[in-house]
Design an enzyme around this catalytic site. Structure first.
Site, PDB file in Angstrom:
ATOM      1  N   ASN A 195      -7.645   1.422   1.926  1.00 51.48           N
ATOM      2  CA  ASN A 195      -7.012   2.740   1.322  1.00 51.48           C
ATOM      3  C   ASN A 195      -6.890   2.862   0.072  1.00 51.48           C
ATOM      4  O   ASN A 195      -6.977   4.188  -0.158  1.00 51.48           O
ATOM      5  CB  ASN A 195      -5.692   2.723   2.142  1.00 51.48           C
ATOM      6  N   HIS A 245      -3.696  -6.217   7.753  1.00 53.32           N
ATOM      7  CA  HIS A 245      -3.821  -4.932   7.919  1.00 53.32           C
ATOM      8  C   HIS A 245      -4.970  -4.503   8.691  1.00 53.32           C
ATOM      9  O   HIS A 245      -5.962  -4.819   8.470  1.00 53.32           O
ATOM     10  CB  HIS A 245      -4.227  -4.069   6.470  1.00 53.32           C
ATOM     11  N   GLU A 266      -7.762  -6.734   6.740  1.00 54.30           N
ATOM     12  CA  GLU A 266      -7.328  -7.239   5.286  1.00 54.30           C
ATOM     13  C   GLU A 266      -5.909  -8.100   5.586  1.00 54.30           C
ATOM     14  O   GLU A 266      -5.299  -7.649   6.075  1.00 54.30           O
ATOM     15  CB  GLU A 266      -7.185  -6.032   4.685  1.00 54.30           C
ATOM     16  N   SER A 280      -0.015   0.125   5.754  1.00 50.30           N
ATOM     17  CA  SER A 280      -1.325   0.409   5.263  1.00 50.30           C
ATOM     18  C   SER A 280      -1.314   0.623   3.844  1.00 50.30           C
ATOM     19  O   SER A 280      -2.362   0.722   3.368  1.00 50.30           O
ATOM     20  CB  SER A 280      -1.838   1.567   6.084  1.00 50.30           C
TER      21      SER A 280
END
Ligand code: T1G
Ligand code: NAD
Length: 709
Positions: free
Chosen positions: A501, A451, A463, A430
């Site tokens: 993130n 991801h 992602e 992540s």
């Protein structure tokens, strides 16, 4: 060029709708005119006794009104008129003195279903592409061609509201159970069954439908007092779910209510009035933009078009059968039906992972989304072990071990040794840059990031993260595989935290700063939920896991320095062995896995007393601007390829409120100058972390935007 062709079989006219040059059938103004002329012909030709309406498209019946057309309208009056004309067209079908049978295969949505509802008999295919629904509220509008009137009359007010207020579609078998369609047949015989049904209806007259259900249905659906209870319940549910940010569901409820209580003419009038108002409103504009952004992403493979072809994935390997690994396995088996092998360090963990993956399938079986034989066949695709046995045949390997760079490097080396030279390796990290994981790879062109978000089976985003060395073939393969898993895929650049993130980090960190100042947890979370997030940031920290959040925070701090320096709240919580939902104690208490209120013993742990009278607007300002500013900075660094990807990523990855259009769209709405001004104020009060991103300052000087005005 005409959209309709008619052939006659034994006095049944079979009308085939095939909008020239378009992938799906849509109801445009031109289509309406042609169809109305056709209806006159069908009425006047005495040789025709009945009509079948069928589609010439491979997998759509009718996808509804043309969204592009109605979003081009600028005035409420025009939009109202469009809805009114749709109602008129549909009514002409209902009142045609000859039976009309809708033969439905593929998407039958919005205006398409409204047209089918006005037909006298509906036959649908059992194919999974066949979906019936009124998705209008998802576009910020309401069914505006009689759907709010005919659906409740056909299937009962409660079932109709379930469909209309959530905008969800149903497959054919469920539609049959609801009474929405009269028959379900295999695609191969759709046409012949429809022609036979039309002929039969011409002889015997229109079908009489028995009202379904028992006493409860009679009381709730067919008495005014019962319906009042239904309306009240539905209204509460809508408000709970949408927090008053989305006007369409309540407007649809009102159009249904008026129609049932005051007659269909009044209902239709309310329906087109509300449609006109909503169609030119800001919420609808935003939701339609997201629809088109999502649609265009379905065709964007993240490579120069035609520069590579995707590899077929027949076998999938997954390393790490924990929370994410098992979720990826279950979702891949369910949606791609691919042979999937899990590997973990020991057999008991593998067993746990397999169980969790199968749970995803069992859940579908329970909800009748899978039949027993389908379930058996899919579970048989899952296997696992504590060695790399079987990985020699894997086309794609996804790694989901602990978030540790050395471990991930080691796993990559092991996979390179065990798998074929052309196997693609994807990490589900992540935060760790993929180029660091791939640093000593033998075949870095086959390494990238995929991801996924937790829970994998529910979260709609993926992602895909290539490095400079990743081959276009590996990229397109990962993108297509993710899409087959049911995900909206954005391709993002290889920076720590990637996109989602990256923008989430300062937001969650700001929540931790607020906690350290003693701002009550309830205030933080209710403020952001009211702003439109599905959960507040503190509850989100508990969901993510405080250990995971802390690890991510460290990676981000290392990468971006002082600006991302973690607040101390998480370490204090972890020192007290509080991990969040996963161990039942976090900022909230959990009872039998359910969140049970804020745990006030947290405040002494954090060394604060909850302050009284904290200003919700300031809390909101700090949290929102922490995210917007990071979005602007990351965008300028090229983390995302375009604003579209950033906004879709934020909405699908973290539930950024869709009616706000996404962080970049929001910056456009605010104007860079206002955003910079607000950030300067925050910078003065709370420090350097709020220094406006250079790109934003530049934009405010030049009057730039993310999207064309
Ligand atoms: N209007 C305009 N364009 C549409 C469209 C529509 N209704 N539906 C699809 N398209 C385009 C889409 O943008 C893409 O275009 C192409 O068709 C293929 O779509 C009065 C007012 C039907 C399940 O909300 O859910 O009726 O990019 O890539 O994955 O009450 O499209 O190729 O140029 O998505 O197979 C309500 C929206 C309208 C349905 C097919 N209807 N569409 O999915 O293909 S409002 C909807 C979908 C209404 C009335 C009101 C899906 C699909 P391009 P695709 P797909
Ligand atoms: P987890 O602890 O649930 O699972 C990790 C699994 O990897 C464990 O079962 C562990 O036994 C196994 N493992 C460790 N070393 C191994 C090895 N050498 N060989 C085989 N298996 C090994 O963790 P998780 O939450 O599933 O996270 C996994 C990865 O996914 C991490 O990189 C994490 O950052 C990422 N991720 C997590 C989330 C999330 O919300 N949890 C979301 C997106 C991505």
């Amino acid at each position: 060029m005409s959209s309709f062709t008619t052939t006659t079989e034994d006095s049944v006219a079979v009308v085939t709708f095939d909008l020239p040059g378009e992938p799906v059938n849509k109801l445009t103004a031109a289509v309406r005119l042609e169809f109305e002329a056709l209806l006159i012909h069908l009425r006047d030709d005495s040789a025709i006794k009945a009509v079948v309406l069928i589609s010439g498209k491979p997998d759509s019946f009718i996808a509804g009104a043309d969204i592009e057309e109605f979003t081009a309208l600028t005035t409420q009056a025009e939009a109202e008129r469009l809805s009114f004309e749709g109602q008129e067209m549909v009514s002409r079908v209902e009142t045609l003195a000859k039976p009309v049978v809708a033969a439905i295969h593929g998407a039958c949505l919005g205006g398409g279903l409204e047209l089918a509802l006005a037909c006298h008999y509906r036959i649908a295919t059992d194919h999974p592409k066949t979906q019936l629904g009124l998705p209008e509220v998802q576009l910020g509008i309401i069914p505006g061609a009689g759907g709010c009137q005919r659906l409740p009359r056909l299937i009962g007010v409660r079932a109709a509201l379930d469909m209309i207020l959530a905008g969800k579609s149903e497959r054919a078998l469920k539609a049959l159970r609801l009474g929405l369609v009269d028959e379900v047949v295999p695609h191969s015989i759709l046409r012949s069954v429809a022609v036979a049904a039309a002929g039969r209806l011409a002889q015997t007259g229109l079908p009489r439908r028995k009202s379904k259900g028992g006493l409860q249905d009679t009381l709730l659906d067919r008495t005014a007092a019962g319906r009042r209870m239904v309306y009240r319940g539905a209204r509460q549910q809508v408000l709970k779910k949408t927090g008053n940010h989305y006007p369409a569901p309540l407007a649809a409820l009102e159009a249904v209510r008026v129609g049932l209580e005051h007659g269909i003419a009044a209902g239709l009038a309310e329906e087109h009035r509300a449609f006109g108002e909503l169609a030119v409103g800001d919420v609808s504009r935003k939701l339609v933009q997201i629809f088109f952004a999502t649609t265009s992403l379905k065709k964007d493979d993240g490579i120069v078009p035609g520069s590579a072809v995707p590899r077929q994935i027949r076998r999938l390997g997954i390393i790490g059968s924990g929370f994410m690994g098992s979720g990826i396995a279950g979702t891949a088996v369910l949606n791609v039906e691919v042979d999937t092998r899990l590997k973990d360090a020991d057999l008991s963990r593998v067993g746990k992972g397999l169980k969790a993956a199968i749970e995803i399938l069992s859940e579908r079986l329970k909800r009748r989304r899978l039949t027993r034989p389908q379930y058996e066949r899919l579970t048989a695709l899952l296997s696992g072990g504590d060695s790399y046995a079987g990985f020699g045949r894997a086309d794609l390997v996804i790694e989901a071990v602990f978030e540790e760079l050395d471990l991930k490097r080691r796993v990559l080396a092991e996979v390179e040794a065990a798998a074929r030279p052309d196997t693609i390796f994807a990490s589900n990290t992540s935060t760790i840059p993929i180029r660091d994981i791939a640093a000593s790879a033998e075949r870095p062109e086959r390494v990238l990031g995929m991801h996924f978000f937790s829970p994998v089976e529910k979260m709609p985003l993926l992602e895909v993260i290539p490095t400079e060395l990743t081959s276009p073939e590996a990229i397109v393969t990962a993108v297509r595989f993710g899409r087959r898993m049911g995900k909206t895929v954005i391709v993002v650049d290889d920076h720590p935290g990637f996109w989602v993130n990256r923008i989430l980090s300062p937001y969650l960190n700001e929540a931790a700063f607020l906690l350290e100042e003693g701002v009550p947890i309830e205030l933080i979370d209710t403020t952001m939920a009211a702003w439109g997030f599905p959960v507040g940031p503190v509850a989100l920290l508990d969901e993510v896991g405080l250990d995971v959040a802390q690890k991510a925070g460290r990676v981000m701090h290392e990468a971006f320095g002082e600006r991302m320096k973690p607040a101390g709240a998480l370490s204090r919580m972890l020192a007290a062995n509080r991990f969040g939902r996963k161990n039942g104690v976090g900022f909230y208490r959990y009872e039998d896995g359910h969140k049970a209120g804020v745990d006030s013993s947290v405040y002494p742990l954090l060394g604060v007393r909850p302050v009284e009278g904290a200003d919700a607007r300031l809390v909101e300002r700090r949290l929102v601007y922490a995210m917007l500013n990071e979005a602007a900075g990351a965008c300028a660094e090229g983390v995302i390829r375009c604003a579209r990807d950033g906004d879709v990523g934020a909405i699908y990855g973290i539930g950024f409120p869709p009616f706000r259009g996404g962080p970049l769209r929001m910056l456009d709405d605010l104007g860079a100058a206002r955003a910079v001004e607000a950030l300067h104020l925050l910078q003065d009060q709370h420090g350097e972390r709020f220094r406006p991103a250079a790109a934003l300052v530049e934009m405010s000087r030049q009057g730039g935007r993310y999207y064309p005005a």
